[in-house]
Design an enzyme around this catalytic site. Structure first.
Site, PDB file in Angstrom:
ATOM      1  N   ASP A 109       0.820  -0.633  -0.190  1.00 30.58           N
ATOM      2  CA  ASP A 109      -0.006  -0.257   0.153  1.00 30.58           C
ATOM      3  C   ASP A 109       0.917   1.578   0.086  1.00 30.58           C
ATOM      4  O   ASP A 109       0.581   1.954   0.535  1.00 30.58           O
ATOM      5  CB  ASP A 109      -0.630  -0.292   1.502  1.00 30.58           C
ATOM      6  N   GLU A 153      -1.239  -8.923  -1.102  1.00 32.58           N
ATOM      7  CA  GLU A 153      -1.033  -8.562  -0.378  1.00 32.58           C
ATOM      8  C   GLU A 153      -2.596  -7.685  -0.031  1.00 32.58           C
ATOM      9  O   GLU A 153      -2.605  -6.471   0.623  1.00 32.58           O
ATOM     10  CB  GLU A 153      -0.663  -7.750   0.786  1.00 32.58           C
ATOM     11  N   HIS A 186      13.919   4.451  12.766  1.00 35.42           N
ATOM     12  CA  HIS A 186      13.412   4.796  11.726  1.00 35.42           C
ATOM     13  C   HIS A 186      14.248   5.750  10.876  1.00 35.42           C
ATOM     14  O   HIS A 186      13.826   7.436  12.073  1.00 35.42           O
ATOM     15  CB  HIS A 186      12.172   4.979  11.238  1.00 35.42           C
TER      16      HIS A 186
END
Length: 376
Positions: A97, A119, A244
């Protein structure tokens, strides 16, 4: 010969598409497999490509400093336009996505190329959470040709939206294929940043946070405050946090958790092999990541989901995960109970992972082969 083109742009996409790409390569007489990377993420994507020995045929190399979603969308659309003008596949595969998925699928649609969505069917039914991912996957699912769902729930979601059942296939999630392949390798953690972690004497909590909505809502601050509270009560716990690369996340993480506590380890993003081995060595996983919600249960690790919604409710229903939200008090109470209540912990760690058996890539490739054989 069927030409299958896989488009990927981020580390999670690469992890989940790697088993499919490697499976496609097993049939050179029937399938021509090409790989396009957009490099929506660069460094983390390249790490995964190296681990699985995947050599892209095309590299759009779009990543730039402070790129916006519009920047990514425009660059991928234009880049794929050039590729399709000289190399037209029979089917394009996209996974998940991301903005790469949306733009890559849209480019294929404009060229009337069949699209396989790996997915497919995940839903939170909240367009703002996760944002923009919920919109991305809904748009792709509105015009794909093959829907490869990780679970029966994804299939049910698509049927409710009017997708013909004959186009929908429940395959399991390819991330389990990738996870099991890496976990079964004889590989030891060599990352220098993890050498100070006391794996022998402490309970290790793996923490990952990166979601945009958690940062913007203030939820990330509450998550980090909960971590400090957990460490204060449980002196036998250490937290490993691969931070991150998003500068906003890094700044906040270091502001809230980098206080010279030797039981907090803020490290750079880990090689996927190191991350899998770290999961195996942890007792609990706290995450706002989608993929880790699926992976950790295969290793017998309870997952505390640091989000207000999840498109993966199967883990909650199976008992492998708990949706904690982002409030400090909720996170602390759940983790405290997992650390203190052996029965509660045992139920979660022994629950059966609903996301796959490691054969998802084989199923996907088999469906593609049979579908195109029927057309010839």
């Amino acid at each position: 010969m069927t030409h299958v083109m896989s488009i990927l742009g981020t580390r999670p996409e690469a992890i989940k598409m790697a088993p499919v790409i490697k499976e496609l390569e097993k049939y050179p007489a029937k399938i021509r497999s090409t790989v396009v990377v957009t490099a929506q993420h660069r460094e983390m994507l390249d790490q995964v490509l190296g681990i699985f020995d995947i050599k892209p045929d095309y590299d759009l190399n779009i990543m730039s400093s402070n790129q916006t979603l519009a920047d990514v969308t425009i660059k991928v659309l234009k880049g794929m336009e050039e590729i399709f003008s000289k190399d037209r596949p029979d089917v394009v595969l996209v996974q998940g996505d991301t903005t790469t998925v949306l733009a890559g699928a849209l480019a294929a649609f404009y060229h009337k190329i069949k699209i396989g969505h790996v997915e497919a069917g995940l839903r939170t039914n909240n367009l703002q959470n996760p944002w923009p991912e919920e919109m991305n996957r809904r748009v792709v699912d509105s015009f794909a040709d093959f829907y490869f769902c990780p679970t029966i729930l994804g299939k049910q979601n698509l049927i409710k939206e009017g997708i013909p059942e004959k186009k929908i296939f429940v395959t399991g999630n390819t991330v389990i294929d990738a996870l099991l392949w890496v976990a079964n390798q004889s590989y030891e953690i060599t990352n220098d940043s993890l050498k100070t972690v006391d794996f022998s004497n402490k309970k290790i909590i793996l923490l990952t946070t990166h979601r945009r909505e958690n940062y913007l809502s203030g939820g990330m601050k509450e998550i980090y405050e909960a971590i400090k509270e957990i460490l204060k009560k449980h002196q036998d716990v250490e937290v490993v946090f691969p931070v991150h690369l998003n500068p906003n996340v890094r700044k906040l993480a270091h502001e809230k958790l980098d206080n010279n506590n030797p039981r907090v380890h803020l490290v750079d993003p880990l090689d996927y092999r190191d991350l899998v081995k770290l999961m195996k060595s942890s007792c609990i996983v706290l995450t706002d990541s989608g993929g880790i919600q699926e992976e950790a249960p295969s290793l017998g690790k309870p997952v505390v989901i640091l989000r207000e919604t999840t498109e993966r409710p199967e883990g909650i229903e199976a008992g492998t995960a708990i949706l904690a939200g982002t409030r400090q008090v909720n996170i602390f109470e759940i983790v405290d109970k997992l650390l203190s209540d052996k029965v509660f912990y045992g139920k979660m760690s022994n629950a059966v992972n609903p996301y796959g058996d490691g054969k998802s890539a084989w199923r996907i490739v088999d469906i593609i082969k049979r579908s195109f054989e029927e057309l010839t």
